[in-house]
Each structure stands twice: as structure tokens, then as C-alpha cells.
Design an enzyme around this catalytic site. Structure first.
Site, mmCIF file in Angstrom:
data_model
loop_
_atom_site.group_PDB
_atom_site.id
_atom_site.type_symbol
_atom_site.label_atom_id
_atom_site.label_comp_id
_atom_site.label_asym_id
_atom_site.label_seq_id
_atom_site.Cartn_x
_atom_site.Cartn_y
_atom_site.Cartn_z
ATOM 1 N N ASN A 43 21.085 4.695 15.893
ATOM 2 C CA ASN A 43 19.534 5.212 16.180
ATOM 3 C C ASN A 43 18.307 4.256 16.858
ATOM 4 O OD1 ASN A 43 18.821 5.159 13.459
ATOM 5 N ND2 ASN A 43 17.297 6.946 13.548
ATOM 6 N N GLU A 45 15.070 4.839 18.790
ATOM 7 C CA GLU A 45 13.997 6.024 19.166
ATOM 8 C C GLU A 45 12.851 5.122 20.486
ATOM 9 O OE1 GLU A 45 12.171 7.124 15.502
ATOM 10 O OE2 GLU A 45 13.864 8.276 15.111
ATOM 11 N N CYS A 54 20.867 9.078 19.766
ATOM 12 C CA CYS A 54 21.168 9.107 17.707
ATOM 13 C C CYS A 54 22.350 8.079 18.203
ATOM 14 C CB CYS A 54 21.929 10.827 17.806
ATOM 15 S SG CYS A 54 20.687 11.551 17.549
ATOM 16 N N GLU A 56 25.548 8.495 16.474
ATOM 17 C CA GLU A 56 26.573 8.963 17.579
ATOM 18 C C GLU A 56 26.719 8.802 19.216
ATOM 19 O OE1 GLU A 56 24.402 10.525 15.784
ATOM 20 O OE2 GLU A 56 25.384 12.130 14.049
ATOM 21 N N CYS A 87 23.351 16.674 15.173
ATOM 22 C CA CYS A 87 22.841 17.844 14.932
ATOM 23 C C CYS A 87 23.679 18.314 16.752
ATOM 24 C CB CYS A 87 21.464 16.477 15.934
ATOM 25 S SG CYS A 87 21.386 15.574 18.032
ATOM 26 N N CYS A 90 24.844 16.434 19.306
ATOM 27 C CA CYS A 90 26.198 14.767 18.818
ATOM 28 C C CYS A 90 27.452 15.774 18.547
ATOM 29 C CB CYS A 90 25.771 14.356 18.328
ATOM 30 S SG CYS A 90 24.498 13.067 18.993
HETATM 31 N N1 THU Z 1 19.266 11.269 14.298
HETATM 32 C C1 THU Z 1 20.704 10.364 14.334
HETATM 33 O O1 THU Z 1 20.745 9.432 15.263
HETATM 34 N N2 THU Z 1 22.192 10.903 14.032
HETATM 35 C C2 THU Z 1 21.939 12.469 13.780
HETATM 36 O O2 THU Z 1 23.039 12.933 13.046
HETATM 37 C C3 THU Z 1 20.882 12.634 13.038
HETATM 38 C C4 THU Z 1 19.180 12.798 13.631
HETATM 39 C C5 THU Z 1 18.746 10.227 14.498
HETATM 40 C C6 THU Z 1 17.332 10.936 15.564
HETATM 41 C C7 THU Z 1 15.706 10.373 15.561
HETATM 42 O O3 THU Z 1 16.364 9.127 15.502
HETATM 43 C C8 THU Z 1 16.146 10.487 13.516
HETATM 44 O O4 THU Z 1 17.381 10.708 13.128
HETATM 45 C C9 THU Z 1 15.621 11.405 13.182
HETATM 46 O O5 THU Z 1 15.367 12.520 13.426
#
Ligand code: THU
Length: 135
Positions: A43, A45, A54, A56, A87, A90
Site C-alpha cells: 500500500n 498512502e 492498496c 492488491e 476492500c 480491490c
Molecule cells: N489496504 C490494503 O492495501 N489492502 C487491503 O486489502 C485493505 C486495506 C490498505 C489501504 C490503506 O493504506 C491501509 O490499508 C488502511 O486501510
């Protein structure tokens, strides 16, 4: 190495490089493509929160950049009590490039905790096999 173990190790290594200064929630993902190659993502941000991506999404993009368009299985790793299932957005990204029977493994630092089919996480999905409005 066992194929699932290889997927887990790749995702765990990717997670080490998570850029998650806002949530502190580090996630790694690894996709196995039709060729058997593993592609990883983490991920990333952003100070403008909705712009973050994300793990994925990164792994899927890496696979497509390499010229592949078929996900066989995917593993997501994160920490905490709750399962880190992909999520909604994704799930739809995975749907674009995977069959409904594709395995989605959800892992924590010590290993795989659960495995779902894509169909079970995104039932009755709108996907590439359905006609798109206007087509
Ligand atoms: N996140 C992912 O990268 N993948 C997931 O399947 C769930 C959430 C990340 C997004 C964000 O950077 C952090 O987790 C908190 O939600």
C-alpha cells in the site's frame, strides 16, 4: 518451496516496504499469474487520503506491466485480529483478471489464516464476461 509459501514470502517481503505513514497499517500482496510468476505490491498512502492505493492494486498493476492478464491466485498480508480481506474496490480489480474460482488467501505475519474464492467475496459480480452498458 511450496507454492503457497512462496506467495506468502513474496507478499511479506513487499509489506516491509509499505508506505503507510497515515494509517500505520502495512499491507503486502502477491499475485500468481498464469505463467506462474509472482508479482507483488504494497500500500502507498498519500497526504490526500483518498489518493492512496492498496497493496492488491500495486501487485495487479505490476502483473499487467509485465504483459500478463490472468490472476490465478492472490495473497494479502496484514496485521491485527481482523482478517485483511481485500476492500470492495480491490475485489472488483481482481474480478477483472481472475476467474470466480480464483483463490484469495488472507494472511497474518505467521501465515495464511483463511482462503476464499473470489465468487464468495464478490458474488453476482459485474465483470468482463458481462455485457457493458452501451456495448
Ligand atoms: N489496504 C490494503 O492495501 N489492502 C487491503 O486489502 C485493505 C486495506 C490498505 C489501504 C490503506 O493504506 C491501509 O490499508 C488502511 O486501510
Amino acid at each position: 518451496m511450496d507454492p503457497l509459501e512462496a506467495l506468502f514470502s513474496a507478499a511479506a517481503a513487499a509489506r516491509e516496504n509499505a508506505y503507510a505513514p497515515y494509517s500505520g497499517f502495512r499491507v503486502g500482496a502477491a499475485v500468481r499469474s498464469a505463467s506462474g510468476t509472482i508479482y507483488v505490491g504494497t500500500n502507498v498512502e498519500n497526504a490526500a487520503y483518498p489518493v492512496g492505493t492498496c497493496a492488491e492494486a500495486g501487485a495487479i498493476a505490476a502483473m499487467v506491466v509485465a504483459g500478463e492478464t490472468h490472476i490465478v491466485e492472490i495473497l494479502v498480508i496484514g496485521e491485527g485480529e481482523a482478517l485483511v480481506t481485500p476492500c470492495g474496490a480491490c475485489r472488483q480489480r481482481i474480478r477483472e483478471l481472475a476467474r470466480g474460482t480464483a483463490a484469495i488467501h488472507v494472511a497474518g505475519p505467521s501465515g495464511v489464516r483463511a482462503t476464499f474464492s473470489l465468487d464468495s467475496l464478490l458474488p453476482e459480480a459485474f465483470g468482463p464476461s458481462r455485457p457493458h452498458p452501451g456495448s
